[in-house]
Enzyme design. Structure first.
Site, mmCIF file in Angstrom:
data_model
loop_
_atom_site.group_PDB
_atom_site.id
_atom_site.type_symbol
_atom_site.label_atom_id
_atom_site.label_comp_id
_atom_site.label_asym_id
_atom_site.label_seq_id
_atom_site.Cartn_x
_atom_site.Cartn_y
_atom_site.Cartn_z
ATOM 1 N N ASP A 37 0.838 -1.210 0.000
ATOM 2 C CA ASP A 37 0.000 0.000 0.000
ATOM 3 C C ASP A 37 0.863 1.246 0.000
ATOM 4 O OD1 ASP A 37 -2.427 -1.141 0.010
ATOM 5 O OD2 ASP A 37 -2.795 -0.910 2.158
ATOM 6 N N LYS A 58 -2.910 4.264 -3.906
ATOM 7 C CA LYS A 58 -3.587 5.313 -4.666
ATOM 8 C C LYS A 58 -2.677 6.425 -5.146
ATOM 9 C CE LYS A 58 -7.779 5.518 -1.858
ATOM 10 N NZ LYS A 58 -7.727 4.971 -0.656
ATOM 11 N N MET A 170 -8.542 9.205 8.766
ATOM 12 C CA MET A 170 -9.125 9.633 7.482
ATOM 13 C C MET A 170 -10.071 10.822 7.660
ATOM 14 S SD MET A 170 -9.875 5.877 5.845
ATOM 15 C CE MET A 170 -10.574 5.210 7.346
HETATM 16 N N1 SAH Z 1 -4.344 0.511 8.806
HETATM 17 C C1 SAH Z 1 -3.844 1.850 9.065
HETATM 18 C C2 SAH Z 1 -4.862 2.915 8.770
HETATM 19 C C3 SAH Z 1 -5.278 3.006 7.314
HETATM 20 S S1 SAH Z 1 -6.484 4.245 7.038
HETATM 21 C C4 SAH Z 1 -3.361 1.920 10.518
HETATM 22 O O1 SAH Z 1 -3.638 1.030 11.311
HETATM 23 O O2 SAH Z 1 -2.679 2.908 10.848
HETATM 24 C C5 SAH Z 1 -5.512 5.594 6.492
HETATM 25 C C6 SAH Z 1 -5.487 6.706 7.524
HETATM 26 O O3 SAH Z 1 -4.558 6.365 8.533
HETATM 27 C C7 SAH Z 1 -5.022 8.039 6.993
HETATM 28 O O4 SAH Z 1 -6.091 8.743 6.420
HETATM 29 C C8 SAH Z 1 -4.519 8.708 8.244
HETATM 30 O O5 SAH Z 1 -5.587 9.244 8.986
HETATM 31 C C9 SAH Z 1 -3.968 7.536 9.018
HETATM 32 N N2 SAH Z 1 -2.513 7.391 8.924
HETATM 33 C C10 SAH Z 1 -1.810 6.403 8.373
HETATM 34 N N3 SAH Z 1 -0.485 6.576 8.544
HETATM 35 C C11 SAH Z 1 -0.341 7.720 9.238
HETATM 36 C C12 SAH Z 1 0.771 8.450 9.754
HETATM 37 N N4 SAH Z 1 2.025 8.035 9.598
HETATM 38 N N5 SAH Z 1 0.520 9.596 10.438
HETATM 39 C C13 SAH Z 1 -0.725 10.024 10.640
HETATM 40 N N6 SAH Z 1 -1.808 9.384 10.182
HETATM 41 C C14 SAH Z 1 -1.628 8.255 9.490
#
Ligand code: SAH
Length: 265
Positions: A37, A58, A170
């Site tokens: 991803d 994406k 998100m």
């Molecule tokens: N499975 C992932 C989340 C995926 S949804 C997890 O457990 O972290 C994607 C969302 O995750 C983004 O829109 C953002 O809100 C958050 N996100 C992912 N990586 C991030 C990071 N390094 N810092 C802040 N937000 C993050």
């Protein structure tokens, strides 16, 4: 029918390449194919130089690969007998659609294993030295999406009533709505709030503010996705040396003033 192939559904952690589990690294080392991803730190691919890498995210101007296509690809590769790692940002089962992939694999009778990862929401809190739960300040922590799949409303009243730290994934495109809806549902307008962009990465930035003022400040600092929105009293405990502005600058009670006020009661 069982095959020699197998799919590992693996959490890559929040961004810092050291925040991946040993178990995930072992899976990467034996992978023949890795489906990645876009939130995954590319540095992690150093653990699997032998593997074929397929990017299914994406960003980079492309549309994301449709989920049913990813599911079919995982099944087809495993049925060919390949060792496949599906590497996802954070934890695969927290807003990662890992559940859908697992159910597709289960339905197809493909062998799989789930390897958890550190989710970005809790990592963002830790990185700012904000305890997600803190005795005396709240009753827990809620991981919640900032927008529902069908665009319908979130249960704002229930979220406010829960007296938990809200860790909102998100949510950046809906930050103004989130702020307004939480206040309309009864949350204090001066409830501390933080936005952590690129949590745990070298380019991490964090902003603290009141819930009411956060949309304005976030806009001014051009905070961008991927970012986490955290709402709750515990945000007062953030290490102000790590944030772009402090709560005092915002006219919100500082950590010390707040704790003194709590103790005085
Ligand atoms: N499975 C992932 C989340 C995926 S949804 C997890 O457990 O972290 C994607 C969302 O995750 C983004 O829109 C953002 O809100 C958050 N996100 C992912 N990586 C991030 C990071 N390094 N810092 C802040 N937000 C993050």
């Amino acid at each position: 029918m069982t095959t020699a192939g197998k799919v590992f559904l693996v959490g890559a952690g929040p961004g810092d390449p050291d925040l991946i589990t040993l178990k995930a690294i072992k899976a990467l080392q034996q992978a023949e194919v890795v489906l990645v991803d876009d939130l995954v730190n590319p540095e992690l691919l150093a653990h699997c130089p032998q593997a074929r890498i397929v990017h299914v995210g994406k960003r980079g101007g492309c549309k994301s690969t449709p989920q049913p296509f990813i599911n079919r690809m995982l099944i087809a590769l495993a049925e060919q007998g390949q060792i496949v790692v599906r590497l996802k940002g954070g934890d695969p089962f927290v807003f990662g659609r890992g559940g859908e992939e697992m159910l597709a694999l289960r339905a197809a009778g493909v062998a799989y294993e789930v390897i958890p990862g550190m989710t970005s929401g809790l990592s963002a809190c830790a990185s700012m030295e904000v305890p997600a739960t803190h005795r005396g300040l709240n009753h827990g922590v809620t991981l919640v999406t900032g927008h529902t799949q069908d665009g319908g409303p979130l249960p704002w009243q229930a979220l406010v009533a829960s007296n938990t730290t809200l860790v909102i994934y998100m949510g950046m495109q809906h930050l103004a709505d989130i702020s307004r809806e939480l206040i309309a549902a009864g949350m204090a307008a001066d409830m501390p709030c933080m936005v952590v962009e690129n949590a745990t990465r070298a380019d991490e930035r964090a902003l603290v503010s009141s819930l009411a003022a956060m949309p304005m400040h976030s806009h001014r600092h051009q905070m961008q996705s991927p970012a986490m929105i955290v709402v709750g009293e515990v945000v007062r405990l953030a290490n102000s040396a790590r944030t772009l502005q402090t709560l005092e600058q915002q006219g919100v009670l500082t950590q010390l003033e707040y704790l003194q006020a709590v103790n005085a009661n």
